[in-house]
Design a protein around this motif. Structure first.
Motif, short mmCIF file in Angstrom:
data_model
loop_
_atom_site.label_atom_id
_atom_site.label_comp_id
_atom_site.label_asym_id
_atom_site.label_seq_id
_atom_site.Cartn_x
_atom_site.Cartn_y
_atom_site.Cartn_z
N MET A 190 0.83 -1.20 0.00
CA MET A 190 0.00 0.00 0.00
C MET A 190 0.87 1.25 0.00
O MET A 190 1.81 1.38 0.78
CB MET A 190 -0.92 -0.03 1.22
CG MET A 190 -1.79 1.19 1.37
SD MET A 190 -2.96 1.36 -0.01
CE MET A 190 -3.09 3.14 -0.10
N GLU A 191 0.50 2.19 -0.87
CA GLU A 191 1.32 3.35 -1.18
C GLU A 191 1.14 4.55 -0.25
O GLU A 191 1.34 5.69 -0.68
CB GLU A 191 1.03 3.79 -2.62
CG GLU A 191 -0.37 4.41 -2.85
CD GLU A 191 -1.43 3.44 -3.35
OE1 GLU A 191 -1.29 2.22 -3.11
OE2 GLU A 191 -2.42 3.89 -3.97
N ASN A 192 0.78 4.34 1.02
CA ASN A 192 0.62 5.46 1.96
C ASN A 192 1.75 6.47 1.81
O ASN A 192 2.91 6.10 1.69
CB ASN A 192 0.63 4.94 3.40
CG ASN A 192 -0.19 3.69 3.56
OD1 ASN A 192 -1.38 3.72 3.29
ND2 ASN A 192 0.44 2.59 3.93
N LYS B 148 -5.32 5.69 -11.24
CA LYS B 148 -4.03 5.50 -10.58
C LYS B 148 -3.50 4.07 -10.76
O LYS B 148 -2.30 3.89 -10.91
CB LYS B 148 -4.08 5.90 -9.10
CG LYS B 148 -4.83 4.96 -8.16
CD LYS B 148 -4.76 5.48 -6.72
CE LYS B 148 -5.50 4.63 -5.70
NZ LYS B 148 -4.80 3.41 -5.29
N GLU B 149 -4.40 3.08 -10.75
CA GLU B 149 -3.90 1.69 -10.79
C GLU B 149 -3.48 1.24 -12.19
O GLU B 149 -2.42 0.65 -12.37
CB GLU B 149 -4.92 0.73 -10.18
CG GLU B 149 -5.19 0.97 -8.69
CD GLU B 149 -3.94 0.94 -7.82
OE1 GLU B 149 -2.86 0.50 -8.29
OE2 GLU B 149 -4.03 1.37 -6.65
N GLY B 150 -4.32 1.51 -13.19
CA GLY B 150 -3.94 1.11 -14.55
C GLY B 150 -2.66 1.81 -14.97
O GLY B 150 -1.73 1.20 -15.50
N PHE C 204 6.03 4.42 -7.48
CA PHE C 204 5.50 5.24 -8.59
C PHE C 204 4.17 5.90 -8.22
O PHE C 204 3.82 6.96 -8.74
CB PHE C 204 5.33 4.40 -9.87
CG PHE C 204 6.63 3.86 -10.41
CD1 PHE C 204 7.85 4.48 -10.13
CD2 PHE C 204 6.65 2.72 -11.19
CE1 PHE C 204 9.06 3.98 -10.62
CE2 PHE C 204 7.84 2.20 -11.70
CZ PHE C 204 9.04 2.83 -11.41
N HIS C 205 3.42 5.26 -7.32
CA HIS C 205 2.16 5.86 -6.87
C HIS C 205 2.39 7.24 -6.23
O HIS C 205 1.45 8.02 -6.13
CB HIS C 205 1.46 4.98 -5.83
CG HIS C 205 0.48 4.00 -6.40
ND1 HIS C 205 -0.45 4.32 -7.36
CD2 HIS C 205 0.25 2.69 -6.10
CE1 HIS C 205 -1.20 3.25 -7.63
NE2 HIS C 205 -0.79 2.25 -6.88
N ASN C 206 3.61 7.51 -5.79
CA ASN C 206 3.79 8.82 -5.14
C ASN C 206 3.34 9.95 -6.07
O ASN C 206 2.81 10.96 -5.62
CB ASN C 206 5.24 9.03 -4.70
CG ASN C 206 5.34 10.27 -3.82
OD1 ASN C 206 4.63 10.38 -2.81
ND2 ASN C 206 6.14 11.24 -4.23
N ALA D 37 8.56 -0.91 -6.92
CA ALA D 37 8.46 0.13 -7.95
C ALA D 37 7.03 0.65 -8.05
O ALA D 37 6.80 1.86 -8.07
CB ALA D 37 8.90 -0.45 -9.30
N HIS D 38 6.09 -0.27 -8.10
CA HIS D 38 4.68 0.13 -8.25
C HIS D 38 4.26 1.10 -7.14
O HIS D 38 3.72 2.18 -7.40
CB HIS D 38 3.81 -1.13 -8.22
CG HIS D 38 2.34 -0.88 -8.34
ND1 HIS D 38 1.65 -1.03 -9.51
CD2 HIS D 38 1.43 -0.48 -7.42
CE1 HIS D 38 0.37 -0.73 -9.32
NE2 HIS D 38 0.21 -0.40 -8.05
N GLU D 39 4.55 0.72 -5.89
CA GLU D 39 4.12 1.58 -4.78
C GLU D 39 4.89 2.90 -4.81
O GLU D 39 4.33 3.96 -4.54
CB GLU D 39 4.33 0.88 -3.43
CG GLU D 39 3.66 -0.48 -3.30
CD GLU D 39 2.20 -0.53 -3.71
OE1 GLU D 39 1.51 0.50 -3.61
OE2 GLU D 39 1.76 -1.60 -4.17
N VAL E 186 -9.47 -3.53 -13.67
CA VAL E 186 -9.04 -2.17 -13.31
C VAL E 186 -7.51 -2.06 -13.39
O VAL E 186 -6.99 -1.05 -13.89
CB VAL E 186 -9.55 -1.83 -11.89
CG1 VAL E 186 -8.84 -0.62 -11.32
CG2 VAL E 186 -11.06 -1.61 -11.93
N TYR E 187 -6.81 -3.08 -12.94
CA TYR E 187 -5.34 -3.02 -12.92
C TYR E 187 -4.75 -3.37 -14.30
O TYR E 187 -4.12 -2.53 -14.94
CB TYR E 187 -4.79 -3.99 -11.87
CG TYR E 187 -4.76 -3.43 -10.47
CD1 TYR E 187 -5.94 -3.13 -9.79
CD2 TYR E 187 -3.57 -3.22 -9.79
CE1 TYR E 187 -5.92 -2.62 -8.50
CE2 TYR E 187 -3.54 -2.72 -8.49
CZ TYR E 187 -4.71 -2.42 -7.85
OH TYR E 187 -4.69 -1.93 -6.57
N GLU E 188 -4.93 -4.62 -14.69
CA GLU E 188 -4.19 -5.11 -15.86
C GLU E 188 -4.78 -4.60 -17.18
O GLU E 188 -4.05 -4.16 -18.06
CB GLU E 188 -4.15 -6.64 -15.85
CG GLU E 188 -2.92 -7.23 -15.20
CD GLU E 188 -2.78 -6.93 -13.72
OE1 GLU E 188 -1.64 -6.76 -13.26
OE2 GLU E 188 -3.81 -6.87 -13.00
ZN ZN Z 1 -1.42 0.29 -7.14
#
Ligand code: ZN
Ligand code: B3K
Length: 886
Positions: free
Chosen positions: A269-271, A325-327, A306-308, A302-304, A386-388
């Motif tokens: 989780m990208e908190n 944000k997810e895609g 990049f969410h920043n 990386a994914h979390e 939603v993601y992939e």
């Molecule tokens: Zn995500």
């Protein structure tokens, strides 16, 4: 648990919030048997919401309200309304301060949402709607606030106290307790809030940003895991650098922290500034984590990170926009991984995954668009779609506008919307404006569910030297959407000559030909493209790199597929040709099995694999990918009615035949690769992943021979390997073999050696759960009694029950329905413990539409039984009710 039937929430009903929260001041007093949360909210009327002072409706669930004050005036019960999910107050001024105190019970929170305890530490998970289980709040992503957080806890048990942002003060309370205050200078929605308190050690490093700012990097883990953090730290630094180079995005706080926890509902989780991770996505070292685990750690870190930017600095207006944000972030992490390792192999893995799992979702009762327009429980929409698929949609935009145009678009998007909560339309608008294009029709990818089909046919006119490709697109009906409008489908293609060289491409009406591949856009239901100046009939290489998430069909002969396998200049399409050939050959075998005929394998598949294995110049990972026949789940997805037994029998037959025919080549490859592994240290890089993957797939084929020398090699690898990739692969091969004595000994020694490492034990459970040999369900039921198993830990549930239902299609789809009954029982138990996990575990039962009448009836009967089992969570209720309606 719900007290009434959950309501549908619609995108079309979106309204801006009535009130805003400029500042949020939180104080947590953490105790072993309860926690007190004090919240001071500095609020005002939202000027965008109209006039007057409507009632203020705060979200809150499972909170015991202890006190409430409005502008320092204590409120009594008559001054507010309280129900099980809201607290309603009537403000009398446009700006005001709300103070509340509540008591919560993290120590008994098994849903792992809100504030909870995991292995003795406190941690949080707020996305999507978990913050309302911590305090009364406007728990929606378009309410952004500046947070200050103070935590206090017993110093001895919780020496580390963390929250978002920067630490600004700390001290001792004198009674064995201490406190710390953190301040996050960035406005953020509540779903990005986090706190952690525990007895943790950390690995520390630093990163100097492109503007020469020093950022402290810390990874916090339980002390026994301190030796498993280096790979995650390296991955973090690579991610920070990559985001600067590729997107121009710099990190913005002075500190970036990752905390590993054992009990976590998903990956991470990208908190803001304080990412919380499932320990499975942080901890990795050669001896305990496989190559796949190393790659997953790198990708999730990386994914979390990049969410920043794609998620935190620019966030979502509402949860229907989740793919914004997810895609986008999945697309970003996929490109990062492609840059770090082999681009083609990464693409193959992602496409195989999408086709097997997302296409199945699109074909089932939970099918929904990338931007859903209604939901009951948002937790159910953290989906492959939603993601992939969301990532594929972003990829198509990049294909349409090119890399440079895409960067211009992302710069405009981040620059224009920094600090805002926005929509998928805002993202599209930035791409349109930066590139001077109109994506109106393209946006159907966000609003229409289902996997489009594209049928392609050809005709060659020798007299005119012209070649015409005719495209016909369609999209099957999905729940709520019977009719679909044509999509914009970017088809990257090349035309090959008899040597496999790319021919120059010139469409009718164009002045010149251009060398190499190009992208044509199919925008109509039926559309043709005519290429001219072609002296011979070409062979098309279509949908290169999987340029759109669709099912494309073209009437290739098997000989043409063999040719493309060897000569297509696009690596992805070489693999794809091999897949299509394998599918055709396996479908022949499935038909033979169904008709009760003897199985006969088309020797062209054997020849194709022989050519690959004999060619030392090929990327070994590609060879390994091409040798792995399409999985049973994929063969199920592409069947109109899946015949579980026939699919398994056909695939196993083909594997045995390949093993026999190619034994010597496989044995050579195995031995030379194993020799390199034996004589060099483990390295987590592409070339080494490639070597080990070919070695391990070779071993699995070789074992089918039952030869003593192969068993000896397998045992040697199991016992002597210095890394988990080889050890676990050898264990899996043994578990699937008939060598009962060696199998039992290996399972026992492995469990004994790794009993204190829960992540390794997860692998041990999975290998056994996925084994298709008879008696799978009994083995799984027995393993549930193992001391290392618990239903309270999501990783264990996924490793054992999830692997059984999702990967062991033979075991799960037993004709007597016992697999279905078992899964339904687990869902019913988990519904009360952890609704999110229960609802995810259900997915295989929702796929009843793929099976024959007997299995359909059994699966629906289990869904009915779940529905009737008592008070269902909104998570489980939504999935079960939609599945039965479908
Ligand atoms: Zn995500
Ligand atoms: N954003 C989180 C997912 C939260 C899921 C909540 N049910 C992890 C991620 O996608 O990065």
């Amino acid at each position: 648990m719900r007290t009434e039937q959950p309501k549908m929430i619609y995108l079309k009903d979106y309204q801006v919030p009535d009130y805003l929260i400029d500042e949020t001041h939180l104080t947590f007093e953490l105790f072993d048997d309860h926690t007190l949360v004090h919240a001071q909210l500095v609020m005002r009327r939202n000027p965008a919401a109209g006039s007057g002072l409507p009632p203020l409706v705060l979200d809150g669930q499972q909170l015991e309200l202890l006190s409430l004050a409005l502008d320092d005036r204590a409120l009594s019960a008559g001054d507010y309304q309280l129900d099980d999910s809201h607290l309603t107050v009537q403000p009398s001024t446009a700006s005001f301060v709300i103070d509340s105190s509540v008591r919560i019970h993290p120590e008994s929170n098994t849903a792992l949402e809100g504030l909870y305890k995991s292995s003795g530490m406190f941690c949080t998970q707020c996305e999507a709607e978990g913050f309302r289980k911590i305090t009364y709040y406007l728990d929606r992503p378009d309410v952004m606030s500046k947070f200050t957080t103070t935590l206090s806890a017993a110093q001895h048990d919780y020496p580390v106290l963390l929250s978002n942002g920067n630490p600004i003060a700390s001290g001792s309370e004198g009674d064995g307790r201490h406190w710390a205050t953190w301040e996050d200078p960035f406005m953020k929605p509540a779903y990005l809030f986090a706190l952690v308190a525990g007895d943790l050690w950390c690995v520390e490093d630093s990163f100097t940003t492109m503007n020469q700012r020093d950022v402290a990097l810390r990874i916090y883990v339980e002390p026994e895991n301190i030796d498993k953090c280096q790979h995650a730290m390296d991955s973090l630094k690579k991610s920070m650098k990559w985001d600067e180079e590729v997107y121009g995005r710099e990190y913005d706080l002075d500190i970036f922290m990752i905390v590993a926890v054992n009990d976590f509902n998903m990956g991470a989780m990208e908190n803001k500034g304080l990412n919380i991770f499932n320990s499975s996505c942080v901890l990795a070292k050669a001896e305990t984590a496989t190559d796949a685990a190393h790659q997953r750690v790198e990708a999730v870190v990386a994914h979390e990170y990049f969410h920043n930017w794609s998620g935190n600095r620019v966030t979502c207006r509402d949860w229907f926009q989740l793919s914004l944000k997810e895609g986008f972030t999945v697309f970003r992490d996929a490109e990062f991984s492609a840059d770090m390792h082999s681009r083609t192999v990464k693409r193959i893995e992602d496409v195989a995954y999408l086709r097997t799992h997302q296409f199945a979702e699109d074909a089932g009762p939970m099918a929904h668009p990338v931007r859903p327009d209604a939901f009951m429980e948002i937790s159910n929409f953290y989906t492959l779609t939603v993601y992939e698929k969301g990532s594929e949609v972003v990829r198509m935009i990049r294909t349409l506008v090119g890399a440079e145009g895409f960067r211009k678009g992302s710069d405009l998007y981040f620059g224009r919307h920094d600090g805002q909560a926005v929509t998928c339309d805002d993202f599209i608008r930035a791409m349109e404006e930066a590139n001077g294009i109109d994506l109106t029709q393209f946006k159907r990818w966000y609003s229409q569910a289902g996997t489009p089909r594209l049928e392609v046919s050809e005709s060659y006119d020798a007299a005119a030297n012209s070649y015409r490709l005719q495209f016909r697109q369609s999209c099957p009906a999905t729940p709520e959407q019977a009719q679909k409008q044509p999509f914009v489908i970017p088809v990257e293609l090349a035309l090959l000559d008899a040597q496999g060289m790319e021919l120059p491409l010139q469409l009718v009406g164009e002045d010149t030909a251009v060398q190499g591949a190009r992208v044509v856009q199919v925008t109509e239901a039926e559309q043709a493209f005519t290429f001219i100046n072609l002296a011979e009939k070409p062979l098309p290489s279509l949908l290169r790199g999987f340029s759109a998430p669709i099912k494309l069909s073209f009437p290739y002969s098997r000989d043409q597929l063999m040719f493309l396998m060897q000569h297509d200049s696009d690596g992805f399409n070489r693999w794809e040709a091999g897949q299509q050939l394998s599918v055709q050959v396996l479908q022949d075998l499935i038909g033979q099995h169904q008709r009760g005929e003897a199985l006969v394998l088309d020797q062209r598949l054997v020849d194709a694999c022989r050519t690959l294995l004999a060619d030392d110049s090929l990327d070994q990972a590609m060879v390994a990918e091409m040798l792995s026949l399409p999985g049973e789940a994929y063969l199920t997805e592409i069947s109109s009615v899946a015949d579980v037994e026939a699919i398994h029998a056909a695939r196993e037959f083909a594997r045995k035949q390949l093993s026999q025919a190619l034994f010597d080549l496989l044995w050579q490859r195995y031995q030379s690769n194993r020799e390199v592994s034996r004589t060099s240290a483990y390295v987590a890089e592409a070339e080494h992943f490639a070597r080990r993957s070919l070695q391990n797939i070779a071993l699995s084929y070789l074992m089918l021979s039952g030869k003593a020398e192969v068993l000896a090699a397998c045992l040697e690898q199991f016992e002597d390997a210095d890394n988990m990739t080889e050890r676990l692969a050898a264990l899996a091969v043994l578990v699937n073999s008939p060598f009962e004595v060696e199998k039992a000994a290996a399972l026992t020694s492995f469990a004994e050696f790794f009993k204190d490492n829960p992540l390794v034990m997860d692998q041990w459970f999975s290998v056994q759960a996925a084994c298709a040999l008879p008696g799978a369900l009994q083995r799984v039921e027995q393993l549930m009694q193992h001391p290392a198993f618990t239903l309270k830990n999501p990783n264990k549930v996924r490793a054992l029950i999830g692997a059984f239902a999702g990967q062991n299609l033979q075991g799960f789809h037993q004709a007597d329905g016992s697999g279905y009954r078992f899964l339904a029982d687990q869902v019913i138990t988990l519904n009360a413990l952890n609704p999110q996990i229960a609802s995810r575990l259900l997915a295989p039962l929702t796929r009843w539409g793929k099976y024959g009448p007997a299995r359909q009836a059994q699966m629906k009967c289990e869904l009915q039984r779940i529905l009737a089992s008592g008070e269902l969570s909104s998570d489980v209720y939504e999935v079960v009710s939609k599945s039965l309606a479908g």
